[in-house]
Design a protein around this motif. Structure first.
Motif, short mmCIF file in Angstrom:
data_model
loop_
_atom_site.label_atom_id
_atom_site.label_comp_id
_atom_site.label_asym_id
_atom_site.label_seq_id
_atom_site.Cartn_x
_atom_site.Cartn_y
_atom_site.Cartn_z
N ILE A 255 -0.78 36.49 49.85
CA ILE A 255 -0.62 37.50 50.90
C ILE A 255 -1.23 37.03 52.23
O ILE A 255 -0.55 37.04 53.27
CB ILE A 255 -1.14 38.89 50.45
CG1 ILE A 255 -0.21 39.44 49.37
CG2 ILE A 255 -1.27 39.85 51.63
CD1 ILE A 255 -0.55 40.83 48.86
N PRO A 256 -2.51 36.60 52.26
CA PRO A 256 -3.03 36.14 53.55
C PRO A 256 -2.29 34.92 54.12
O PRO A 256 -2.13 34.82 55.34
CB PRO A 256 -4.50 35.81 53.26
CG PRO A 256 -4.66 35.85 51.80
CD PRO A 256 -3.54 36.64 51.23
N ILE A 257 -1.80 34.03 53.25
CA ILE A 257 -1.04 32.87 53.75
C ILE A 257 0.26 33.35 54.41
O ILE A 257 0.61 32.93 55.51
CB ILE A 257 -0.74 31.87 52.61
CG1 ILE A 257 -2.02 31.14 52.20
CG2 ILE A 257 0.31 30.84 53.05
CD1 ILE A 257 -1.84 30.15 51.06
N PRO B 172 8.17 30.95 58.87
CA PRO B 172 8.66 31.67 57.68
C PRO B 172 7.72 31.50 56.49
O PRO B 172 7.12 30.43 56.33
CB PRO B 172 10.01 31.01 57.40
CG PRO B 172 9.91 29.67 58.02
CD PRO B 172 8.98 29.78 59.20
N PRO B 173 7.60 32.52 55.65
CA PRO B 173 6.84 32.35 54.40
C PRO B 173 7.50 31.29 53.53
O PRO B 173 8.73 31.21 53.49
CB PRO B 173 6.93 33.72 53.72
CG PRO B 173 7.43 34.66 54.74
CD PRO B 173 8.17 33.87 55.77
N ILE B 174 6.69 30.48 52.85
CA ILE B 174 7.24 29.47 51.93
C ILE B 174 7.06 29.97 50.50
O ILE B 174 5.94 30.30 50.08
CB ILE B 174 6.52 28.11 52.12
CG1 ILE B 174 6.80 27.59 53.53
CG2 ILE B 174 6.96 27.10 51.06
CD1 ILE B 174 5.98 26.37 53.92
N ASP C 44 -6.63 31.85 53.97
CA ASP C 44 -5.21 31.91 54.33
C ASP C 44 -4.65 30.54 54.72
O ASP C 44 -3.61 30.44 55.33
CB ASP C 44 -4.98 32.92 55.46
CG ASP C 44 -5.73 32.56 56.74
OD1 ASP C 44 -6.41 31.52 56.76
OD2 ASP C 44 -5.64 33.34 57.71
N THR C 45 -5.40 29.50 54.39
CA THR C 45 -4.90 28.14 54.64
C THR C 45 -5.18 27.29 53.40
O THR C 45 -6.00 27.66 52.56
CB THR C 45 -5.64 27.49 55.83
OG1 THR C 45 -7.04 27.60 55.59
CG2 THR C 45 -5.28 28.14 57.15
N ARG D 176 1.18 32.97 58.41
CA ARG D 176 2.38 32.23 58.84
C ARG D 176 3.31 33.13 59.64
O ARG D 176 3.81 32.73 60.69
CB ARG D 176 3.13 31.68 57.61
CG ARG D 176 2.48 30.45 57.00
CD ARG D 176 3.36 29.85 55.90
NE ARG D 176 4.63 29.36 56.41
CZ ARG D 176 4.82 28.15 56.94
NH1 ARG D 176 3.83 27.30 57.01
NH2 ARG D 176 6.02 27.79 57.38
N VAL D 177 3.53 34.34 59.16
CA VAL D 177 4.48 35.23 59.84
C VAL D 177 3.95 35.60 61.23
O VAL D 177 4.70 35.60 62.21
CB VAL D 177 4.77 36.48 58.98
CG1 VAL D 177 5.57 37.51 59.74
CG2 VAL D 177 5.52 36.07 57.71
#
Ligand SMILES: NC(=O)c1ccc[n+]([C@@H]2O[C@H](COP(=O)([O-])OP(=O)(O)OC[C@H]3O[C@@H](n4cnc5c(N)ncnc54)[C@H](O)[C@@H]3O)[C@@H](O)[C@H]2O)c1
Length: 314
Positions: A188-190, A200-202, A181-182, A194-195
């Motif tokens: 999805i995991p990123i 905010p999602p990018i 997630d990084t 973040r959320v």
């Protein structure tokens, strides 16, 4: 059975290993940990349930040695990131194509039950019709996709030329616990990470690009089907439903109970605009996804909240 899982410490490979151990198989994992952590397989290591070989799928001599006595190979090791493949196309080709060639060559010299190759929906490129069946042309749009298409066709050629039992599994996007997630992670995991961190999602580009997502337990079921049934040619596995990245971002924000607005940045070269699986062929073999996108994301949010991020570093 004695089973070798290349890339077995990775996201899908670690889940598959756990599942196959539960079925009584003996598992050897080959991984160079270039995109995974031993934390993914720590339970199996501590319980001495796997034989772990730290090594590179590009090392033909090593592959020859460790395939001795193996009945089935699941070949999952790959450089999986599109962005990285754009920066490092040769490395991606070497790992994904020559690595696959090493596996096929080792298998050709021995009497294997089966080889399962992890291909991907990315080999199709942007869908030319509503749902992509296995006969859809292969129009890879990134070096990653092209390398997987080359390896996919190499597997096909080896099965036709040498009569080897090589199954090709073309999964659409898969998500679940232990997925990165990084950095070079997956969408999805990123987004979830973040959320949960109130960021905010990018989104790359318009966000109108669509993907077909499948929860990891359904993907493991797909591998079980391909291991136990004889399919002719490649097989698609996915949910059969696609969602735009904009809607995905907003779904994750809602399920996390946050009030955030996604941020858009420049689109990525080679971006596929539409991917949605026609799963008629795999459904005929008994594949039936159990999880909806929403239920899978909810499970992953719960897992991410409980999981100590520090453990990735172990
Ligand atoms: N995750 C998805 O959505 C998805 C969808 C379709 C297909 N696939 C395919 O499934 C397979 C597994 O994907 P994943 O999401 O679990 O990725 P992952 O990166 O988590 O797993 C791949 C593993 O291979 C290892 N690896 C990379 N290069 C290696 C090398 N040279 N030698 C030995 N090991 C090496 C990595 O360290 C990692 O543990 C890949 O082949 C991928 O192309 C994944």
């Amino acid at each position: 059975m004695n089973i070798l899982i290349t890339g077995g410490a990775g996201f899908i490979g670690s889940h598959l290993s756990r599942y196959l151990i539960g079925k009584g198989h003996k598992i050897t994992i080959l991984d160079d940990f270039s995109n995974s952590s031993p934390a993914n397989i720590r339970d199996m290591l501590l319980n001495r349930q796997i034989r772990l070989v730290k090594g590179d799928v590009r090392d033909a001599k090593l592959i020859n040695e460790i395939t001795d006595g193996i009945d089935i190979i699941f070949h999952l090791a790959a450089q999986i990131h599109i962005d990285k493949s754009i920066l490092e196309p040769k490395y991606t080709f070497d790992v994904n194509v020559l690595g696959t060639l090493n596996i096929l060559e080792a298998a050709r010299k021995r009497d294997f039950e089966k080889i399962v190759f992890a291909s991907t929906s990315e080999v199709y490129g942007t869908a030319l019709k509503d749902r992509i069946d296995e006969d859809h042309p292969l129009n890879p749009q990134s070096p990653y996709a092209a390398s997987k298409a080359a390896a996919d066709r190499l597997c096909h050629a080896y099965s036709k030329t040498y009569g080897m039992n090589v199954s090709i599994i073309r999964n659409f996007n898969t998500f679940g616990p232990f997925q990165k997630d990084t950095g070079y992670g997956s969408v999805i995991p990123i987004f979830i990470r973040r959320v949960l961190e109130n960021k905010p999602p990018i989104i790359y580009g318009s966000g109108e690009q669509t993907r077909d997502f499948m929860y990891i337990d359904d993907a493991v079921h797909a591998y079980d089907i391909i291991m136990n049934k004889n399919a002719d040619g490649a097989l698609n596995f996915g949910s059969g439903r696609d969602i735009t990245i904009n809607d995905l971002a907003n779904l994750i924000i809602r399920l996390c109970g946050k009030d955030l607005t996604p941020v858009h940045v420049e689109s990525r070269p080679g971006e596929v605009m539409k991917l949605c699986a026609d799963t008629s062929k795999s459904r005929a073999l008994g594949f039936e996804p159990k999880y909806t996108l929403e239920s899978g994301i909810q499970m992953l949010i719960d897992w991410t909240k409980k999981y100590k991020f520090d453990e990735w570093k172990i």
